[in-house]
Design an enzyme around this catalytic site. Structure first.
Site, PDB file in Angstrom:
ATOM      1  N   CYS A 286      63.144-107.584 -11.534  1.00 33.48           N
ATOM      2  CA  CYS A 286      62.450-108.413 -10.544  1.00 33.48           C
ATOM      3  C   CYS A 286      61.048-107.889 -10.236  1.00 33.48           C
ATOM      4  O   CYS A 286      60.135-108.650  -9.942  1.00 33.48           O
ATOM      5  CB  CYS A 286      63.272-108.465  -9.267  1.00 33.48           C
ATOM      6  SG  CYS A 286      63.719-106.814  -8.698  1.00 33.48           S
ATOM      7  N   GLU A 386      57.530-116.914 -12.613  1.00 36.28           N
ATOM      8  CA  GLU A 386      58.267-115.750 -13.125  1.00 36.28           C
ATOM      9  C   GLU A 386      58.964-116.135 -14.432  1.00 36.28           C
ATOM     10  O   GLU A 386      59.683-117.122 -14.493  1.00 36.28           O
ATOM     11  CB  GLU A 386      59.315-115.332 -12.087  1.00 36.28           C
ATOM     12  CG  GLU A 386      60.054-114.072 -12.483  1.00 36.28           C
ATOM     13  CD  GLU A 386      61.164-113.709 -11.491  1.00 36.28           C
ATOM     14  OE1 GLU A 386      61.913-114.606 -11.079  1.00 36.28           O
ATOM     15  OE2 GLU A 386      61.273-112.524 -11.145  1.00 36.28           O
TER      16      GLU A 386
HETATM   17  P1  NAD Z   1      69.913-116.819  -9.930  1.00 43.98           P
HETATM   18  O1  NAD Z   1      69.187-117.091  -8.669  1.00 43.98           O
HETATM   19  O2  NAD Z   1      70.052-117.921 -10.908  1.00 43.98           O
HETATM   20  O3  NAD Z   1      71.397-116.329  -9.620  1.00 43.98           O
HETATM   21  C1  NAD Z   1      71.640-115.227  -8.785  1.00 43.98           C
HETATM   22  C2  NAD Z   1      73.050-115.302  -8.246  1.00 43.98           C
HETATM   23  O4  NAD Z   1      73.163-116.450  -7.411  1.00 43.98           O
HETATM   24  C3  NAD Z   1      74.141-115.447  -9.307  1.00 43.98           C
HETATM   25  O5  NAD Z   1      75.254-114.702  -8.904  1.00 43.98           O
HETATM   26  C4  NAD Z   1      74.452-116.937  -9.270  1.00 43.98           C
HETATM   27  O6  NAD Z   1      75.761-117.234  -9.696  1.00 43.98           O
HETATM   28  C5  NAD Z   1      74.273-117.257  -7.807  1.00 43.98           C
HETATM   29  N1  NAD Z   1      73.918-118.639  -7.486  1.00 43.98           N
HETATM   30  C6  NAD Z   1      73.246-119.532  -8.253  1.00 43.98           C
HETATM   31  N2  NAD Z   1      73.066-120.678  -7.566  1.00 43.98           N
HETATM   32  C7  NAD Z   1      73.637-120.509  -6.349  1.00 43.98           C
HETATM   33  C8  NAD Z   1      73.775-121.340  -5.188  1.00 43.98           C
HETATM   34  N3  NAD Z   1      73.293-122.582  -5.162  1.00 43.98           N
HETATM   35  N4  NAD Z   1      74.408-120.822  -4.102  1.00 43.98           N
HETATM   36  C9  NAD Z   1      74.889-119.557  -4.104  1.00 43.98           C
HETATM   37  N5  NAD Z   1      74.799-118.742  -5.185  1.00 43.98           N
HETATM   38  C10 NAD Z   1      74.177-119.206  -6.292  1.00 43.98           C
HETATM   39  O7  NAD Z   1      69.212-115.532 -10.568  1.00 43.98           O
HETATM   40  P2  NAD Z   1      69.532-114.781 -11.926  1.00 43.98           P
HETATM   41  O8  NAD Z   1      69.026-115.640 -13.050  1.00 43.98           O
HETATM   42  O9  NAD Z   1      70.951-114.335 -11.954  1.00 43.98           O
HETATM   43  O10 NAD Z   1      68.638-113.460 -11.772  1.00 43.98           O
HETATM   44  C11 NAD Z   1      67.289-113.446 -12.005  1.00 43.98           C
HETATM   45  C12 NAD Z   1      66.502-113.579 -10.716  1.00 43.98           C
HETATM   46  O11 NAD Z   1      66.885-112.563  -9.791  1.00 43.98           O
HETATM   47  C13 NAD Z   1      65.020-113.360 -10.942  1.00 43.98           C
HETATM   48  O12 NAD Z   1      64.293-114.312 -10.218  1.00 43.98           O
HETATM   49  C14 NAD Z   1      64.771-111.968 -10.365  1.00 43.98           C
HETATM   50  O13 NAD Z   1      63.447-111.740  -9.978  1.00 43.98           O
HETATM   51  C15 NAD Z   1      65.726-111.933  -9.239  1.00 43.98           C
HETATM   52  N6  NAD Z   1      66.038-110.543  -8.853  1.00 43.98           N
HETATM   53  C16 NAD Z   1      65.504-110.057  -7.697  1.00 43.98           C
HETATM   54  C17 NAD Z   1      65.745-108.728  -7.307  1.00 43.98           C
HETATM   55  C18 NAD Z   1      65.160-108.179  -6.028  1.00 43.98           C
HETATM   56  O14 NAD Z   1      65.657-107.146  -5.563  1.00 43.98           O
HETATM   57  N7  NAD Z   1      64.149-108.786  -5.449  1.00 43.98           N
HETATM   58  C19 NAD Z   1      66.531-107.911  -8.111  1.00 43.98           C
HETATM   59  C20 NAD Z   1      67.054-108.442  -9.284  1.00 43.98           C
HETATM   60  C21 NAD Z   1      66.801-109.773  -9.646  1.00 43.98           C
END
Ligand code: NAD
Length: 496
Positions: A286, A386
């Site tokens: 991230c 991103e």
């Molecule tokens: P994502 O937002 O697609 O999914 C994250 C999680 O949310 C997963 O467990 C997913 O199943 C769940 N999810 C998806 N839709 C949902 C909804 N409507 N309601 C509740 N839960 C839901 O993200 P990803 O593709 O798994 O991860 C990548 C993203 O995570 C990138 O944008 C990255 O920057 C971010 N990230 C941020 C940090 C931080 O600390 N700021 C750390 C790691 C990753």
């Protein structure tokens, strides 16, 4: 093949709907785990178990010293089982051997630090300034928020599970954690550790699933706090869902972090630092430094060194212990990244390196992309969006003011770095950058004792440090009266 069950109320159970799915090794595409998908009833059961545990004698009886011991025991058990954790993290999340080793080490350290934080945290604090002898003594009391719903992404499965569960145990909350559907394995191993060290049943429940399961979990009436790490797009949806019942919220979201190289930087370190900043875990971090701003006077020599060093990065398969960069997590993510690469080419940006798939020989089974660098401006899409892949956009700037303007030209504000030998100048810039973590001559390193989180649309709240602990606590004002004679309480007379 591994079987991943649901961890509810201290037991590993099948999905009550019997629904399962398979997950794949990111490097080879082969099936590695059969995973139980929770039904609606299972999610309810998990929240009920967390709610019951929150009010239970078993958990209430665990004072801060006992909780501190449990956190330390988790840290030690992770290290005892580190081979298991490392092997599965490589297969499950497409981590290189070196990244998986670092993740397991960092998670164990994090639990150890949380153990110390728990022991030393003052849950009762007298405020001398607010107290007056003969009138009142005033205290702050810190109490756990209650049942938490915690949702994590696929990029650092164990680290993210650790960051979430650490403060739950430290504060005395309980939780249902949902791992990402793509990468449920190491969070499940962590559940085994949690059971082994004797955390009371129901305090930590771990399930997996996608958007539907996540939405049900966060919407449950007994959930008092949501802690979400993931994309900004999903973060926005979660925030609007939480509004209905005003659940407490912490959001750790996406980033488009600026990495600034000043004229007086040590060029060799800055070049390697810039590569590490956007290529670690194939750019699927991230806080990746995906906008690289280089000052005019050193621009040409920087780019010459940068292109030479990027060609020396060892992209390799996951069995290779010396791999510097591996595949991206899956075909969806691969298509998304290649889509951004093609779009940037179409927008006319100059390709400095890469911008193609790697598919020969051993690479044919996974989703490999060359480290990629473009020269871009704020007119390019990838300046603002991103990508979450091994792609950087590079821009030249003249003055410090211009660097700040460019760096802050983003909806995100997760991290930033400054490469300079002039500390005073670098700190001057640091004050003006809109980002939650700022490094001077460093990148990616985090300190569990310090806060991590985002400005702007990179999130709300902080994890780690005292701030991370406070996010799981409600503060109460306790007023103890020193006026214990009726004639002293003249304010009562207001109604007589
Ligand atoms: P994502 O937002 O697609 O999914 C994250 C999680 O949310 C997963 O467990 C997913 O199943 C769940 N999810 C998806 N839709 C949902 C909804 N409507 N309601 C509740 N839960 C839901 O993200 P990803 O593709 O798994 O991860 C990548 C993203 O995570 C990138 O944008 C990255 O920057 C971010 N990230 C941020 C940090 C931080 O600390 N700021 C750390 C790691 C990753």
């Amino acid at each position: 093949m591994k079987e991943i069950k649901l961890f509810i109320n201290g037991e590993f159970v099948n999905s009550s709907s019997n629904k399962t799915y398979l997950t794949q090794n990111s490097g080879t595409g082969e099936d590695i785990a059969k995973v139980h998908l929770p039904s609606s009833k299972d999610i309810d059961n998990a929240v009920e178990a967390a709610d019951k545990a929150f009010y239970s004698e078993a958990w209430r009886g665990c004072d801060q010293n006992k909780r501190s011991e449990l956190l330390l025991a988790i840290s030690e058990k992770i290290l005892e089982r580190k081979k298991d954790f490392i092997d599965w993290e490589i297969k499950d999340s497409g981590s290189t051997v070196r990244k998986a080793k670092a993740d397991i080490h960092n998670t164990a350290s994090y639990f150890k630090v949380m153990s110390k934080v728990t022991k030393s945290f003052q849950f009762e604090r007298k405020d001398e300034n607010a107290s007056r002898p003969g009138f009142s003594e005033n205290f702050r009391l810190y109490s756990p928020v209650g049942v938490c719903a915690q949702i994590i992404p696929w990029n650092f499965p164990l680290v993210m599970a650790g960051w979430k569960i650490g403060p739950v145990l430290a504060s005395g909350c309980t939780t249902v954690l949902k791992s990402a559907q793509e990468t449920p394995i190491t969070a499940n191993l962590l559940a085994e550790v949690i059971k082994d060290v004797g955390i009371p049943a129901g305090v930590v429940n771990i399930i997996t699933g996608g958007a539907a399961e996540g939405e049900q979990l966060i919407s449950h009436a007994k959930v008092k706090k949501i802690a979400f790490t993931g994309s900004t797009e999903v973060g926005r949806k979660i925030m609007s869902k939480a509004a209905g019942t005003l659940k407490k919220l912490s959001l750790e979201l996406g980033g488009k972090s600026a990495n600034i190289v000043l004229n007086d930087a040590d060029l060799d370190i800055a070049v390697d630092g810039a590569l590490y900043a956007f290529l670690y875990h194939s750019g699927q971090a991230c806080d990746s430094g995906t906008r690289l701003l280089v000052q005019e006077k050193i621009y040409d020599s920087f780019i010459a060194k940068f292109v030479k060093r990027i060609s020396e990065i060892k992209v390799s398969t996951l069995e290779d212990a010396n791999a510097g960069m591996g595949p991206v997590i899956n075909k969806n993510q691969f298509d998304r990244i290649m889509g951004y690469i093609e779009k940037t080419k179409k927008e006319g940006a100059k390709v400095l390196y890469g911008a193609t798939q790697i598919k020969d020989g051993n690479f044919s089974k996974g989703n490999y992309i060359q480290p990629t660098a473009f020269e871009i401006t704020p007119d390019n899409t990838i300046w603002h969006e991103e990508i979450f892949g091994p792609v950087v956009g590079i821009t030249k700037f003249k003055t410090e003011d211009e660097a700040i303007r460019l760096a802050n030209n983003s909806i995100y504000g997760l991290a930033a770095a400054i490469w300079s030998t002039d500390e005073a100048k670098a700190k001057r810039l640091a004050f003006q950058l809109e980002a939650g973590t700022i490094w001077i001559n460093e990148y990616h390193l985090l300190n569990p004792g310090m806060p991590f989180g985002g400005f702007k649309q990179s999130g709300i709240g902080r994890e780690m440090g005292e701030e991370g602990m406070l996010a799981y606590l409600e503060v109460k004002h306790l007023w103890r009266s020193d006026c214990n004679k009726r004639e002293q309480k003249q304010w009562f007379d207001a109604i007589f």
